[in-house]
Structure formats: structure tokens, C-alpha cells
Motif scaffolding. Structure first.
Motif, short mmCIF file in Angstrom:
data_model
loop_
_atom_site.label_atom_id
_atom_site.label_comp_id
_atom_site.label_asym_id
_atom_site.label_seq_id
_atom_site.Cartn_x
_atom_site.Cartn_y
_atom_site.Cartn_z
N LEU A 105 26.62 -14.21 -0.30
CA LEU A 105 26.08 -14.06 -1.64
C LEU A 105 26.56 -15.17 -2.57
CD1 LEU A 105 25.16 -11.26 -0.57
CD2 LEU A 105 25.45 -10.46 -2.91
N LYS A 106 27.81 -15.59 -2.41
CA LYS A 106 28.31 -16.71 -3.22
C LYS A 106 27.47 -17.96 -2.99
CE LYS A 106 32.01 -18.96 -1.79
NZ LYS A 106 31.58 -20.39 -1.65
N GLY A 245 15.84 -14.72 -3.30
CA GLY A 245 15.08 -15.78 -2.62
C GLY A 245 15.95 -16.61 -1.70
N ALA A 246 17.14 -16.95 -2.17
CA ALA A 246 18.06 -17.73 -1.35
C ALA A 246 18.52 -16.95 -0.13
CB ALA A 246 19.27 -18.16 -2.19
N LEU A 247 18.74 -15.64 -0.29
CA LEU A 247 19.17 -14.82 0.84
C LEU A 247 18.14 -14.80 1.96
CD1 LEU A 247 20.70 -11.75 -1.04
CD2 LEU A 247 21.94 -13.32 0.46
N ARG A 248 16.87 -14.83 1.60
CA ARG A 248 15.80 -14.78 2.60
C ARG A 248 15.28 -16.17 2.97
NH1 ARG A 248 17.12 -10.55 4.98
NH2 ARG A 248 16.58 -8.53 4.07
N ILE A 340 29.53 -6.03 -3.13
CA ILE A 340 29.40 -7.32 -2.46
C ILE A 340 29.13 -8.45 -3.46
CG2 ILE A 340 28.13 -8.61 -0.70
CD1 ILE A 340 27.77 -5.89 0.77
N PRO A 341 28.27 -8.25 -4.48
CA PRO A 341 28.18 -9.28 -5.53
C PRO A 341 29.50 -9.48 -6.27
CG PRO A 341 26.25 -7.88 -5.59
CD PRO A 341 27.21 -7.23 -4.63
N THR A 342 30.30 -8.40 -6.44
CA THR A 342 31.62 -8.56 -7.05
C THR A 342 32.49 -9.49 -6.22
OG1 THR A 342 31.54 -6.35 -8.05
CG2 THR A 342 33.72 -7.31 -7.73
N ASP A 348 33.91 -17.12 -5.74
CA ASP A 348 33.44 -18.35 -6.38
C ASP A 348 34.42 -18.84 -7.44
OD1 ASP A 348 31.33 -20.36 -7.05
OD2 ASP A 348 31.31 -19.26 -8.94
N MET A 349 34.87 -17.93 -8.30
CA MET A 349 35.74 -18.36 -9.40
C MET A 349 37.10 -18.83 -8.89
SD MET A 349 36.67 -16.49 -13.01
CE MET A 349 35.05 -16.86 -13.69
#
Length: 498
Positions: A105-106, A245-248, A340-342, A348-349
Motif C-alpha cells: 500500500l505504501k 488503481g495502483a494496486l490493480r 493496513i493503510p495505517t 512511509d513516514m
């Protein structure tokens, strides 16, 4: 990640139905029943035992998703729940190892693929159309919105992808919100502070205008996951459909609504079109007077809100024989959609601040994917001592609703709660390994975050955030080496061992 503009024909999953078909090819990932089920509390009561997991009342367990083919009073609509209720199943649906989902996801946030708009005739979600202006229209008899418990404020749509646009800039946002059915053509919407759609609503309300909003139900699981990103990772004006979109590897397809000036997700099973009305508020439990809303991610039923914004429904469109997707508020499904987005936001940070030190993050089930994170940190030298706590501080910045951080070393399996608690028992001393940060904004659904619980909290939704540093001081690492067992090939002895 390569930015494709055409659909990857090898990708098996592009909507909810293809996701269900894919799960049916895997062992023990989805089950179904033809026995009639009542959407009023019974459906959720069944799935609590079958596979809800998460913070649900025990007994519960991690288990398969479940399809209900015979919903009482709704012969043409099936209901599915639990599509994302285990991390392993989420990994299957996104084509990724479960422990690497945060990294996936990152990377997707950093390589966005914007959505595209297709012609109405090509949109599966508009095969059947119901206009709210018709005297026969009643969403209560059209769609089987379940109640999670018998004390809920009313029926809820819990997996509706709410899509709206800034009335000034035109920038769009998608997110999931608590939607309670109030009448034949009205829903209430609870927006926690800081949500982007609430900012759009406030702008429209200040101008005395309604805010057009579409609610897409039953979509590709990649969209459900992507929609749960929050600021600062996805700031105001960032459309989270870019992440899906990026995931797929290809754009999410949108379609113009038939009754409002907004778009909806074209492959949805169901779309509710409506407008958030300016200066109109409704008590959430006006039809039941229970004082309760619905079960939420911490495992408790939230209080009904006194005055919530109202969505006036203009139309409902859907596929033929649609599948309504729902979730249990405290289930493992919420953990994965929120957590998972968390993890991606924290990875990332921290990676930007101290590359190579944070090995992984787990937004733990016990915190509903929001309140507790386990950070696996590697100290490479003596000068790294203390940087693990800096990483925890960055985690609080990356995800403001985070309450507790547990820090562990690289030899601890952060996804194994026994291993994490082992680290706490053998590598932690409360008086030197605890960092408290009092009076910080957190999440209003945590029932302990109230002045009644702690006189040091100024208002509901503030908390004392805590870092539990369960890492070994660098200069003592040689005293804390785990027992080393011989490495062997187990398949020599058990050929089917996995």
C-alpha cells in the motif's frame, strides 16, 4: 510500480463478483447458506461465530467470508460479509504476502493511477434503476441493510464507499462512513472530525447548497482498502481511488450518476445517489430510542448521535440480482481495512526520516487497526539507541488516531502476539521503558478517552498516548540472544509440511 492505463487482462479480480469467484477457488475462504436469514441482528449474529474475529464478543474466530443467499423479505438480493476479515485472505485478494501488505500500500500511494469515467451504458451498476421520486420507492424494502445487534439505532449500510467532491475545487474523495436508514429516502451520516467529505459538506452548507454524494456498495476489495487511507498520507484533495488503481495496475472506472452531479464506482453492485442537505440534522436513533448506534471497531456499541447530517436519496441503481456487502463493526474486516493503510502510512513516514531502520509495522487486531501498532525496529549501532522512540513519535504523526505503540527488535515476530508479549516480559521495565504523552487528540470511539475515565483528559477523544519500548538497549544486545536451534529441512520428515 508501472503505471498501466489499460486493464491487466491477467488480473482475475476487478469487482466484488470476481473476488468471490476467486475465493471459491481457495480452500476454506468462503462459505454460503441457502437457509433463510433475518437481516435484523441474526445475520451478524451468525457471522460473529463463523469468522468475524477482531474485537467481537467471544466466542468468535478468524474464519471464512460468508454469503447469505436467502435474506428474509428480499428474494432478489444476496448479502456477503467478511471478504477482508483475515489478513491472509486480504493478501490473496491483493496478490501479496500478508506480512508485506503495508509495503504494497505504501508503494501504491507513491505510484497513483487516477480513475477514469466511462459511458453510462457500460456501467454494470446501472442495469436497474429506482428513482426516489416514484411513490413506490422505499429503500427499507429495496435493500436489506442489516442491524449488527438488537439494540442498534436502525439498519446500517456499513460498507458504502461515499464519493463526493469539493464544491470549490472539484477535487474528489472517497471514504467509508456509518450510514443509518432513517426513512424511505433518508440516511444519516456520521463523520468523525477531520474527514475530507465533512470539509466538502461544510463548504456546501456555508453556501446554503446540498452536497451531491454517491454511495457505492459491493466493489473490488482493493477499493475498500484504499478508501481507508487518512491524512497526512492522503491529504485533502487526494482521491484514494488513485491508490486502488495502483494496486490493480489499471484505473478504477467511474460513471456519472443519473440523478445528481457526481460519479460512482461503475462496477459496484449497488449505488445510492443522494444529497447531503444543508442545515438539516436528525437524531440517529429517532426510530428506536435505544440510545445506541452500532458496534464499532473497539468492540463496544457507540452512543447514538443527537444531531447528524442527512442524505436525501434521489435514486438507487444496481446490478441485476445484486449482492449487498456488509461488515461487522468490531470484526477483523475493519482491522484490515483500517489497519493496513495505517501500516503503510507509518512505514512511509519513518522510512523517509531514518531509512532502513523500521523493518515492519503491524496495526494490531486488539486496537481495531487504529489504536495499537507494533513497530519492528533494527538498531545497527550504538548511535541508533533512542531512534526507535523517535520512530514511535513519527508513527503518532503519521496516524493521529493511534493510541499505543509497542517497539520490538528484529528477532521478534510482530504478527505473533505471544512473541510480542514475550518481549514485553523480558525486555521491558515499566519505569524506564515507558514514554507517556498526555492530552493528545486520538479517537472518540475509545470509551476510555473521556474526562469521566481520567480527570487529566480535557474532553472526549483526547488520550494519553504511550510508547512501550520493548527493545533491548544496544549495549546489552549480546545478553539477550535467543536460543539458537539447528536449521533443518522439515519436508524430509513431513513432505506435506508448509
Amino acid at each position: 510500480m508501472k503505471k498501466n492505463t489499460q486493464r491487466n487482462k491477467e488480473t482475475p479480480i476487478h469487482d466484488l463478483r470476481s473476488a468471490i469467484e476467486f475465493l471459491q477457488t481457495l480452500p476454506n475462504e468462503i462459505v454460503s447458506t441457502d437457509v433463510e436469514v433475518d437481516p435484523n441482528a441474526e445475520l451478524s449474529g451468525i457471522y460473529r461465530y463463523v469468522g468475524a474475529g477482531g474485537t467481537c464478543e467471544r466466542p468468535t474466530r478468524k474464519g471464512p467470508a460468508m454469503m447469505f443467499n436467502n435474506v428474509k423479505g428480499y428474494p432478489d438480493v444476496r448479502v456477503v460479509t467478511g471478504i477482508l476479515s483475515t489478513r491472509e485472505r486480504t493478501g490473496h485478494l491483493l496478490g501479496c504476502a500478508p506480512e508485506k501488505l503495508g509495503f504494497l500500500l505504501k508503494d501504491s500511494v507513491q505510484n497513483p493511477i487516477p480513475p477514469v469515467t466511462i459511458e453510462r451504458g457500460q456501467a454494470a451498476c446501472q442495469e436497474v434503476i429506482h428513482l426516489a421520486s416514484s411513490p413506490e420507492f422505499d429503500i427499507r424494502t429495496l435493500l436489506p441493510a442489516p442491524t449488527n445487534t438488537e439494540e442498534d439505532a436502525g439498519p446500517y449500510f456499513t460498507m458504502g464507499l461515499c464519493y463526493a467532491s469539493d464544491p470549490e475545487t472539484g477535487e474528489s474523495d472517497v471514504t467509508i462512513h456509518r450510514l443509518c436508514v432513517q426513512s424511505r429516502d433518508e440516511l444519516t451520516m456520521w463523520l468523525t472530525p477531520g474527514r475530507h467529505i465533512d470539509a466538502f459538506r461544510q463548504k456546501a452548507e456555508a453556501a446554503g447548497k446540498p452536497l451531491p454524494i454517491s454511495i457505492s456498495i459491493g466493489v473490488d476489495p482493493a477499493i475498500n482498502i484504499a478508501a481507508c487511507f487518512e491524512p497526512p498520507t492522503t491529504p485533502l484533495g487526494y482521491d484514494e481511488l488513485n491508490v486502488a488503481g495502483a494496486l490493480r495496475g489499471y484505473p478504477v472506472e467511474l460513471v456519472n450518476c443519473i440523478s445528481i452531479n457526481e460519479r460512482a464506482i461503475a462496477h459496484s453492485e449497488i449505488v445510492i445517489e443522494g444529497e447531503l442537505l444543508p442545515n438539516v440534522r436528525i437524531r440517529e436513533d429517532q426510530n428506536t430510542d435505544t440510545g445506541k448506534a452500532m458496534p464499532e471497531f473497539p468492540g463496544y456499541t457507540g452512543d447514538a448521535k443527537e444531531a447528524l447530517p442527512v442524505i436525501k436519496i434521489k435514486a438507487v441503481t444496481h446490478r441485476k440480482n445484486p449482492i449487498l456487502q456488509t461488515t461487522l463493526g468490531p470484526s477483523g474486516e475493519h482491522v484490515n481495512m483500517a489497519g493496513i493503510p495505517t501500516e503503510a502510512s507509518i512505514l512511509d513516514m519513518v522510512e523517509r526520516a531514518m531509512p532502513g531502520r523500521l523493518l515492519n509495522v503491524y496495526a494490531h487486531t486488539a486496537g481495531g487497526g487504529k489504536l495499537l501498532a507494533v513497530l519492528q525496529f533494527k538498531k545497527a549501532s550504538a548511535t541508533d539507541e533512542g531512534r526507535q522512540r523517535q520512530a514511535a513519535l513519527l508513527a503518532f504523526s503519521a496516524f493521529p488516531e493511534l493510541k499505543h505503540v509497542i517497539l520490538v527488535d528484529e528477532d521478534v515476530d510482530l504478527f505473533d502476539s505471544d512473541d510480542v508479549l514475550w518481549a514485553m516480559q523480558t525486555r521491558y521495565q515499566g519505569d524506564v521503558s515507558t514514554v507517556m504523552i498526555p492530552g493528545v487528540r486520538c479517537h472518540p470511539l475509545d470509551p476510555s478517552q473521556t474526562p469521566e475515565f481520567s480527570p487529566f483528559l480535557p474532553q472526549v477523544g483526547t488520550s494519553c498516548k504511550v510508547i512501550f519500548d520493548c527493545t533491548v538497549p544496544f549495549h546489552l544486545k549480546h545478553h539477550f540472544e535467543r536460543s539458537k536451534f539447528k536449521k533443518v529441512d522439515v519436508t524430509r520428515f513431513l513432505p506435506d509440511f508448509k
